[in-house]
Design a protein around this motif. Sequence first.
Motif, PDB file in Angstrom:
ATOM      1  N   GLY A  32     -23.022  16.612 -48.079  1.00  0.00           N
ATOM      2  CA  GLY A  32     -24.386  16.970 -48.483  1.00  0.00           C
ATOM      3  C   GLY A  32     -24.687  16.562 -49.912  1.00  0.00           C
ATOM      4  N   ARG A  33     -23.703  16.733 -50.784  1.00  0.00           N
ATOM      5  CA  ARG A  33     -23.895  16.329 -52.186  1.00  0.00           C
ATOM      6  C   ARG A  33     -23.981  14.809 -52.305  1.00  0.00           C
ATOM      7  NH1 ARG A  33     -19.312  20.439 -54.643  1.00  0.00           N
ATOM      8  NH2 ARG A  33     -20.603  22.316 -54.669  1.00  0.00           N
ATOM      9  N   LEU A  34     -23.083  14.114 -51.618  1.00  0.00           N
ATOM     10  CA  LEU A  34     -23.099  12.646 -51.682  1.00  0.00           C
ATOM     11  C   LEU A  34     -24.416  12.088 -51.141  1.00  0.00           C
ATOM     12  CD1 LEU A  34     -19.435  11.886 -50.526  1.00  0.00           C
ATOM     13  CD2 LEU A  34     -20.355  11.661 -52.852  1.00  0.00           C
ATOM     14  N   ARG A  35     -24.971  12.757 -50.128  1.00  0.00           N
ATOM     15  CA  ARG A  35     -26.279  12.331 -49.613  1.00  0.00           C
ATOM     16  C   ARG A  35     -27.345  12.480 -50.704  1.00  0.00           C
ATOM     17  NH1 ARG A  35     -26.376  15.059 -45.253  1.00  0.00           N
ATOM     18  NH2 ARG A  35     -26.048  13.377 -43.759  1.00  0.00           N
ATOM     19  N   GLN A  36     -27.332  13.615 -51.389  1.00  0.00           N
ATOM     20  CA  GLN A  36     -28.306  13.855 -52.459  1.00  0.00           C
ATOM     21  C   GLN A  36     -28.151  12.828 -53.584  1.00  0.00           C
ATOM     22  OE1 GLN A  36     -28.546  17.911 -53.891  1.00  0.00           O
ATOM     23  NE2 GLN A  36     -29.327  17.263 -55.883  1.00  0.00           N
ATOM     24  N   TRP A  37     -26.909  12.419 -53.827  1.00  0.00           N
ATOM     25  CA  TRP A  37     -26.646  11.478 -54.929  1.00  0.00           C
ATOM     26  C   TRP A  37     -26.745  10.020 -54.487  1.00  0.00           C
ATOM     27  CZ3 TRP A  37     -21.519  14.484 -56.144  1.00  0.00           C
ATOM     28  CH2 TRP A  37     -21.853  15.782 -56.605  1.00  0.00           C
ATOM     29  N   SER A  38     -27.182   9.797 -53.235  1.00  0.00           N
ATOM     30  CA  SER A  38     -27.385   8.445 -52.691  1.00  0.00           C
ATOM     31  C   SER A  38     -26.079   7.647 -52.622  1.00  0.00           C
ATOM     32  CB  SER A  38     -28.433   7.680 -53.514  1.00  0.00           C
ATOM     33  OG  SER A  38     -28.939   6.568 -52.809  1.00  0.00           O
ATOM     34  N   MET A  39     -24.978   8.377 -52.341  1.00  0.00           N
ATOM     35  CA  MET A  39     -23.672   7.718 -52.224  1.00  0.00           C
ATOM     36  C   MET A  39     -23.089   7.818 -50.814  1.00  0.00           C
ATOM     37  SD  MET A  39     -21.962   9.041 -55.825  1.00  0.00           S
ATOM     38  CE  MET A  39     -20.680   7.804 -56.080  1.00  0.00           C
ATOM     39  N   LEU A  40     -23.685   8.654 -49.965  1.00  0.00           N
ATOM     40  CA  LEU A  40     -23.132   8.866 -48.627  1.00  0.00           C
ATOM     41  C   LEU A  40     -23.233   7.574 -47.817  1.00  0.00           C
ATOM     42  CD1 LEU A  40     -21.903  11.136 -46.858  1.00  0.00           C
ATOM     43  CD2 LEU A  40     -24.170  11.433 -45.850  1.00  0.00           C
ATOM     44  N   GLY A  41     -22.133   7.230 -47.153  1.00  0.00           N
ATOM     45  CA  GLY A  41     -22.098   5.996 -46.373  1.00  0.00           C
ATOM     46  C   GLY A  41     -21.791   4.765 -47.199  1.00  0.00           C
ATOM     47  N   ARG A  42     -21.641   4.962 -48.519  1.00  0.00           N
ATOM     48  CA  ARG A  42     -21.344   3.831 -49.410  1.00  0.00           C
ATOM     49  C   ARG A  42     -20.062   4.059 -50.206  1.00  0.00           C
ATOM     50  NH1 ARG A  42     -25.726   0.520 -49.321  1.00  0.00           N
ATOM     51  NH2 ARG A  42     -24.768  -0.765 -50.937  1.00  0.00           N
TER      52      ARG A  42
END
Length: 267
Positions: A32-42
């Motif tokens: 959830g945090r990585l999604r907010q920080w635009s890092m999820l999936g990357r």
Amino acid sequence: MAAGEPGGLRGYSFRFLPQRPFPSLSAPETAGRLRQWSMLGRIKAQAFGFDQTFQAYRKDEFVMAFFKDPNVIPNLKLLSESSGEWITLGSEVRKIEAINVPCTQLSMSFFSRLYDEDIVRDNGHTVKCLDAFCDPFLISDELRKVLLVEDSEKYEVFSPADREEFLFCVFKHLCLGGALCQYEDVLSPYLETAKLIYKDLVSVRKNPQTKKIQITSSVFKVTAYDSAGMCYPSTKSHEQTFSYLIVDPIKRHVHVLYHSYGVGEMA
């Protein structure tokens, strides 16, 4: 075991360890945090094993052997700039750069100076400042100013040596995030996530003589080049596109922490 000089280019062989979990990146709260920080999936962590004694002073040979190994080439993941899909290293690596990253910190008290210097308030909220750009990052608080603006008054709170530490690098990468990063107003999510990732990747043991906990891992920030130029972690250089190799010489494991700057998964 491959023939050749021990620890030499022909000396190391590697194996992919797909079953090695990295709970720090897969836990729902972290996702959830990585999604907010635009890092999820990357962002991705992978594990490989190797078969010979690691010698830190021969790191360049070790890293070159890693990138040329037939078990690494079809398994080491990177993001395609054209498709945005995860791909493997398709080209033959001709040259590598492996920068030593100090890894000595054993406590998150390393960041307590952020409170002492009023960069973060006692309640954990970051102190806001007037918006400014340090391309491509928006700076809207004192935390990002301390991370990015070299002529800011509190930049020296962290010395050049502090800033090279792997723990600082992980923390900074999380704070800066991806292309559509939504910044946190409080410090704790960055500290908690950095601690989880750090503990997941870095190996420690108790020194038999001193009984003190010490870090056994060696960390290298790596770049690889093929005949056309830079090919890994990307063909384009960016502060937030990185790959670190974290080598455990006792277990003979290599952990790879990779991130490619861009727009992370939204949904």
